[in-house]
Design an enzyme around this catalytic site. Sequence first.
Site, PDB file in Angstrom:
ATOM      1  CG  HIS A 118      -2.165   0.821   1.093  1.00  0.00           C
ATOM      2  ND1 HIS A 118      -3.447   0.332   1.246  1.00  0.00           N
ATOM      3  CD2 HIS A 118      -2.317   2.145   0.845  1.00  0.00           C
ATOM      4  CE1 HIS A 118      -4.322   1.314   1.106  1.00  0.00           C
ATOM      5  NE2 HIS A 118      -3.662   2.429   0.864  1.00  0.00           N
ATOM      6  CE1 TYR A 292     -12.670   6.201   0.062  1.00  0.00           C
ATOM      7  CE2 TYR A 292     -11.390   5.139  -1.665  1.00  0.00           C
ATOM      8  CZ  TYR A 292     -11.686   5.311  -0.328  1.00  0.00           C
ATOM      9  OH  TYR A 292     -11.015   4.591   0.626  1.00  0.00           O
ATOM     10  CD  GLU A 341      -8.831   1.801   0.366  1.00  0.00           C
ATOM     11  OE1 GLU A 341      -9.035   2.987   0.002  1.00  0.00           O
ATOM     12  OE2 GLU A 341      -7.697   1.311   0.440  1.00  0.00           O
TER      13      GLU A 341
HETATM   14  C1  FCB Z   1      -7.499   5.439  -1.336  1.00  0.00           C
HETATM   15  C2  FCB Z   1      -6.312   4.854  -0.599  1.00  0.00           C
HETATM   16  C3  FCB Z   1      -6.441   4.905   0.897  1.00  0.00           C
HETATM   17  C4  FCB Z   1      -7.091   6.179   1.374  1.00  0.00           C
HETATM   18  C5  FCB Z   1      -8.355   6.456   0.605  1.00  0.00           C
HETATM   19  C6  FCB Z   1      -9.077   7.696   1.057  1.00  0.00           C
HETATM   20  O1  FCB Z   1      -7.090   5.869  -2.580  1.00  0.00           O
HETATM   21  O2  FCB Z   1      -6.133   3.504  -0.955  1.00  0.00           O
HETATM   22  O3  FCB Z   1      -5.152   4.713   1.453  1.00  0.00           O
HETATM   23  O4  FCB Z   1      -6.193   7.211   1.318  1.00  0.00           O
HETATM   24  O5  FCB Z   1      -8.073   6.553  -0.754  1.00  0.00           O
END
Ligand code: FCB
Length: 431
Positions: A118, A292, A341
Amino acid sequence: MNLPDHFRWGVATSAYQIEGAVAEDGRTDSIWDTFCRVPSAVVNGETGEVACDHYHRMPSDVALMRDLGVGLYRFSVSWPRVQPGGRGPANRRGLDFYDRLVDELQAAGIEPWLTLYHWDLPQELEDAGGWPVRDTALRFADYASLVYDRLGDRIPTWTTLNEPWCSAMLGYAYGRHAPGRTSLADGYAAAHHLLLGHGLAAQRLRTAGAKSLGITLNLGGHEPATAAAADVDAARRAEGSTLRLYLDSLVRGAYPEDVVADLAAQGIRLPIQEGDLEVISTPLDLIGVNYYSSRVHSGEEILATGRPVTAMGWEIVPEGLTRLLVRLTRDYPGVPWWVTENGAAFDDKPDAEGFVDDQDRVAYFASHIDAIAEACRQGADVRGYFAWSLLDNFEWAEGYAKRFGIVRVDYETQQRIPKQSALYYRDVITR
Ligand code: FCB
């Protein structure tokens, strides 16, 4: 909620964003330690030196997850902690930390989900050329083997890279992330070598016996604002360079022709050698999607559609996640998808006790979980969801100002206080 049976729930973090202890037990610098020292690279000159001090507070952080009822914990291993300098033997003390973490997780009934990379490349490998150089991919495969040798039998799910687009393009082409380089050609060379490193590591882990193997990509929707050729082409190029470049090579074993042609028109050639695409397309058991937001393209501009935005300025587009998951299942069949995520930064306002009644974040989670349920209803194969993030943490170039946690961290005292969104998420998991 209309999710498949056996749908799994987790929370995610990453090493540099939470661990701190950057010079302990033999850890050496990563590109992020170096980048944080560059004046004005990170908001307020903040660094991951202490972060959430998770390296020292790990047992209580695991207890916190247990109290929230979390079933899976997605964390990353710090490469320079377990292989200082990025070459040579493993650092036993560095691996001990992750071994203890797995002990704690197992005792708490939480399944570990490990990410090998990461974004914290050992600085020495950057000094030798970084990801634009082919050797870094070989080094990554060696590092993967070292981690697997120690933890292989204890970790059900292994993922290689988190968001190679970000490592390659934000790091090497746009200079916004470590190592802060600004060459488009280097960015694409990095992308190819990240994918190659992924494939080499996947082969090693598979041979060593890994049963569940994957990668995580950052994906979003790309829609043209109108049917005008300029908008349609901008959306095609954006989706080509972020989504299809990665998924076509990983799943179909070929880079998309239109993207290769666009690059050639800019004088850029991916540094492909014979056999690379076979390695990159080593069969996987899952692909992780970090979602996101989605974008609407109006020529070279991103159109503000008037939707509400998060503190990152990202528009909140849950229906984009439905469309994306349905499309992924249709266009890249045969691989189960996981949302590895999803989450949002907001301007949290703690009360006198430090409690944050973050209804905005609750609404964000609820709408995106609904969007996944809708995608499943439309036939998408999605197996689980990870909230980003367990804790407020070091948000890369944004430093500590942007808070994504479902648990508030008071950086003065390192106190953890679950927000309303943590209580909401606990209820979702129980239901
Ligand atoms: C993603 C990343 C994570 C975090 C989120 C908000 O791109 O993987 O580490 O920063 O965004």
